[in-house]
Design a protein around this motif. Structure first.
Motif, PDB file in Angstrom:
ATOM      1  N   ILE A  21       0.742  -1.316   0.039  1.00 41.15           N
ATOM      2  CA  ILE A  21      -0.081  -0.064   0.061  1.00 41.15           C
ATOM      3  C   ILE A  21       0.922   1.224  -0.173  1.00 41.15           C
ATOM      4  O   ILE A  21       0.520   2.202  -0.784  1.00 41.15           O
ATOM      5  CB  ILE A  21      -0.792  -0.074   1.143  1.00 41.15           C
ATOM      6  CG1 ILE A  21      -1.958  -1.038   1.065  1.00 41.15           C
ATOM      7  CG2 ILE A  21      -1.875   1.380   1.316  1.00 41.15           C
ATOM      8  CD1 ILE A  21      -3.049  -1.356   2.130  1.00 41.15           C
ATOM      9  N   PRO A  22       1.758   1.493   0.884  1.00 44.28           N
ATOM     10  CA  PRO A  22       2.630   2.617   0.717  1.00 44.28           C
ATOM     11  C   PRO A  22       3.383   2.776  -0.522  1.00 44.28           C
ATOM     12  O   PRO A  22       3.630   3.889  -1.058  1.00 44.28           O
ATOM     13  CB  PRO A  22       3.624   2.365   1.922  1.00 44.28           C
ATOM     14  CG  PRO A  22       3.044   1.326   2.963  1.00 44.28           C
ATOM     15  CD  PRO A  22       2.347   0.597   2.103  1.00 44.28           C
ATOM     16  N   MET A  23       3.963   1.570  -1.351  1.00 40.26           N
ATOM     17  CA  MET A  23       4.211   1.732  -2.710  1.00 40.26           C
ATOM     18  C   MET A  23       3.574   2.324  -3.559  1.00 40.26           C
ATOM     19  O   MET A  23       3.826   3.022  -4.320  1.00 40.26           O
ATOM     20  CB  MET A  23       4.932   0.241  -2.900  1.00 40.26           C
ATOM     21  CG  MET A  23       6.137  -0.323  -2.038  1.00 40.26           C
ATOM     22  SD  MET A  23       7.711   0.793  -2.495  1.00 40.26           S
ATOM     23  CE  MET A  23       7.663   0.399  -4.171  1.00 40.26           C
ATOM     24  N   ILE A  24       2.336   1.647  -3.481  1.00 38.67           N
ATOM     25  CA  ILE A  24       1.298   2.202  -4.179  1.00 38.67           C
ATOM     26  C   ILE A  24       0.831   3.864  -4.310  1.00 38.67           C
ATOM     27  O   ILE A  24       1.046   4.355  -5.101  1.00 38.67           O
ATOM     28  CB  ILE A  24      -0.213   1.430  -4.254  1.00 38.67           C
ATOM     29  CG1 ILE A  24       0.079  -0.027  -4.611  1.00 38.67           C
ATOM     30  CG2 ILE A  24      -1.343   2.089  -4.954  1.00 38.67           C
ATOM     31  CD1 ILE A  24      -1.255  -0.866  -4.200  1.00 38.67           C
ATOM     32  N   LEU A  25       0.895   4.096  -3.052  1.00 36.93           N
ATOM     33  CA  LEU A  25       0.851   5.721  -2.800  1.00 36.93           C
ATOM     34  C   LEU A  25       1.785   6.410  -3.207  1.00 36.93           C
ATOM     35  O   LEU A  25       1.941   7.709  -3.886  1.00 36.93           O
ATOM     36  CB  LEU A  25       0.700   5.966  -1.225  1.00 36.93           C
ATOM     37  CG  LEU A  25      -0.831   5.256  -0.704  1.00 36.93           C
ATOM     38  CD1 LEU A  25      -0.625   5.636   0.685  1.00 36.93           C
ATOM     39  CD2 LEU A  25      -1.993   6.193  -1.338  1.00 36.93           C
ATOM     40  N   ILE A  26       3.006   5.991  -2.961  1.00 35.44           N
ATOM     41  CA  ILE A  26       4.406   6.657  -3.601  1.00 35.44           C
ATOM     42  C   ILE A  26       4.310   6.899  -4.903  1.00 35.44           C
ATOM     43  O   ILE A  26       4.537   7.917  -5.684  1.00 35.44           O
ATOM     44  CB  ILE A  26       5.431   5.902  -3.186  1.00 35.44           C
ATOM     45  CG1 ILE A  26       5.831   6.046  -1.680  1.00 35.44           C
ATOM     46  CG2 ILE A  26       6.969   6.555  -3.826  1.00 35.44           C
ATOM     47  CD1 ILE A  26       6.093   7.337  -1.048  1.00 35.44           C
ATOM     48  N   PHE A  27       4.020   5.780  -5.774  1.00 29.30           N
ATOM     49  CA  PHE A  27       3.924   5.581  -7.146  1.00 29.30           C
ATOM     50  C   PHE A  27       2.869   6.691  -7.605  1.00 29.30           C
ATOM     51  O   PHE A  27       3.019   7.441  -8.614  1.00 29.30           O
ATOM     52  CB  PHE A  27       3.854   4.206  -7.719  1.00 29.30           C
ATOM     53  CG  PHE A  27       5.117   3.515  -7.990  1.00 29.30           C
ATOM     54  CD1 PHE A  27       5.787   3.714  -9.128  1.00 29.30           C
ATOM     55  CD2 PHE A  27       5.435   2.648  -6.962  1.00 29.30           C
ATOM     56  CE1 PHE A  27       6.950   2.804  -9.396  1.00 29.30           C
ATOM     57  CE2 PHE A  27       6.750   2.026  -7.038  1.00 29.30           C
ATOM     58  CZ  PHE A  27       7.555   2.200  -8.465  1.00 29.30           C
ATOM     59  N   ARG A  28       1.649   6.635  -6.970  1.00 31.03           N
ATOM     60  CA  ARG A  28       0.601   7.434  -7.264  1.00 31.03           C
ATOM     61  C   ARG A  28       1.159   9.041  -7.399  1.00 31.03           C
ATOM     62  O   ARG A  28       0.969   9.762  -8.280  1.00 31.03           O
ATOM     63  CB  ARG A  28      -0.592   7.275  -6.373  1.00 31.03           C
ATOM     64  CG  ARG A  28      -1.658   8.182  -6.738  1.00 31.03           C
ATOM     65  CD  ARG A  28      -3.061   8.030  -5.728  1.00 31.03           C
ATOM     66  NE  ARG A  28      -4.059   8.983  -5.807  1.00 31.03           N
ATOM     67  CZ  ARG A  28      -4.073  10.039  -5.258  1.00 31.03           C
ATOM     68  NH1 ARG A  28      -3.113  10.624  -4.505  1.00 31.03           N
ATOM     69  NH2 ARG A  28      -4.926  10.978  -5.551  1.00 31.03           N
ATOM     70  N   TYR A  29       1.697   9.358  -6.094  1.00 25.91           N
ATOM     71  CA  TYR A  29       2.040  10.688  -6.053  1.00 25.91           C
ATOM     72  C   TYR A  29       3.046  11.026  -7.049  1.00 25.91           C
ATOM     73  O   TYR A  29       3.286  12.156  -7.682  1.00 25.91           O
ATOM     74  CB  TYR A  29       2.681  11.069  -4.660  1.00 25.91           C
ATOM     75  CG  TYR A  29       1.638  11.354  -3.538  1.00 25.91           C
ATOM     76  CD1 TYR A  29       0.755  12.293  -3.513  1.00 25.91           C
ATOM     77  CD2 TYR A  29       1.476  10.346  -2.551  1.00 25.91           C
ATOM     78  CE1 TYR A  29       0.049  12.700  -2.532  1.00 25.91           C
ATOM     79  CE2 TYR A  29       0.345  10.548  -1.604  1.00 25.91           C
ATOM     80  CZ  TYR A  29      -0.507  11.851  -1.671  1.00 25.91           C
ATOM     81  OH  TYR A  29      -1.173  12.017  -0.570  1.00 25.91           O
TER      82      TYR A  29
END
Length: 272
Positions: A21-29
């Motif tokens: 989940i943190p990786m998905i958020l980082i890639f989204r930003y």
């Protein structure tokens, strides 16, 4: 659900919650601008002169730290190999002991040692020499990262060297190989898996660390980790911070893939 799946479920929850989940958020930003539209500018910002300078400095620190740790680890490991079991266990305990202490306290201790009025200059002046100006320099940062990450190089190399059969080393000596030749032809190639593991464990965190540079560099010298941290905490530009993080992650993954490739091929030479 079988027993193995049930026992693995806490780990799966941990991985999803704290990695995926943190990786998905980082890639989204990273892939969106502050207005919300798709962009690659955040990732491409790694090529900006300021960011590129920090990346180069981070590489210098990481490569220097890794090489110094290798040069320090092998003599130490070879010395440990010659000790009896009791002394060897005590020596390993001394090596691991600092890792049980708080990380910030250890780095603050080095700040006190290396400061202009610190313990090191006090001893040097008592011996009649001129004081050194190490505080807030690249040398201070290098000392900090080597001190902090040295155990992560020593332990995998130690495990690899201890697995080498003593008969193999004795056979090399019987064939006329001297100490250095035995190390170069036998010990070093056979310890390569441990060396490669140590390189990954030292190179990656020493390149991405920012706390050591903050404390021992006095904020004057910045690693790429410092810039990323500032984007998140001071500038509040999560998009740019995430983009720089992704760029750095790609570089690290390429480095690790290259290391793993050499490990699987079993090459008897360092990856550098």
């Amino acid at each position: 659900m079988n027993k193995r799946t049930f026992l693995a479920s806490p780990y799966a929850v941990w991985v999803v919650g704290f990695t995926v989940i943190p990786m998905i958020l980082i890639f989204r930003y990273a892939l969106t601008g502050q207005e919300g539209g798709f962009t690659l500018e955040n990732i491409a910002a790694i090529a900006d002169p300021i960011h590129l300078k920090a990346v180069i400095f981070s590489l210098e620190i990481a490569v220097g730290c890794t090489l110094i740790c290798i040069l320090l680890s092998y003599p130490l490991v070879l010395a440990l190999r010659r000790l009896n079991l009791g002394k060897r266990g005590f020596a390993l305990f001394i090596i691991i002991l600092p890792m049980w202490m708080n990380f910030i306290l250890r780095i603050l201790a080095w700040q006190m040692i290396l400061s202009s009025n610190g313990i090191l200059n006090f001893i040097i002046q008592k011996l009649g020499f001129e004081p050194l100006s190490i505080a807030n320099t690249g040398v201070a940062i290098m000392i900090g990262v080597v001190y902090d990450f040295l155990p992560y190089m020593v332990l995998p190399i130690y495990n690899a060297v201890m697995e080498i059969d003593e008969d193999v080393i004795e056979a090399a000596k019987d064939l006329g190989a001297g100490g250095f030749t035995t190390f170069r032809k036998v010990i070093f190639p056979l310890s390569m898996p441990g060396l490669l593991s140590g390189i990954v464990m030292v190179f990656v965190p020493s390149m991405t660390s920012f706390v050591i540079a903050d404390i021992l560099g006095g904020g004057k010298l910045q690693l790429i980790g410092n810039i990323i941290e500032q984007e998140f905490t001071k500038s509040m530009n999560w998009n740019l911070g995430s983009g720089l993080s992704v760029s750095l992650m790609i570089f690290v993954l390429i480095s690790m893939a290259f290391t793993m490739k050499n490990d699987m091929e079993g090459k008897g030479s360092a990856i550098w």
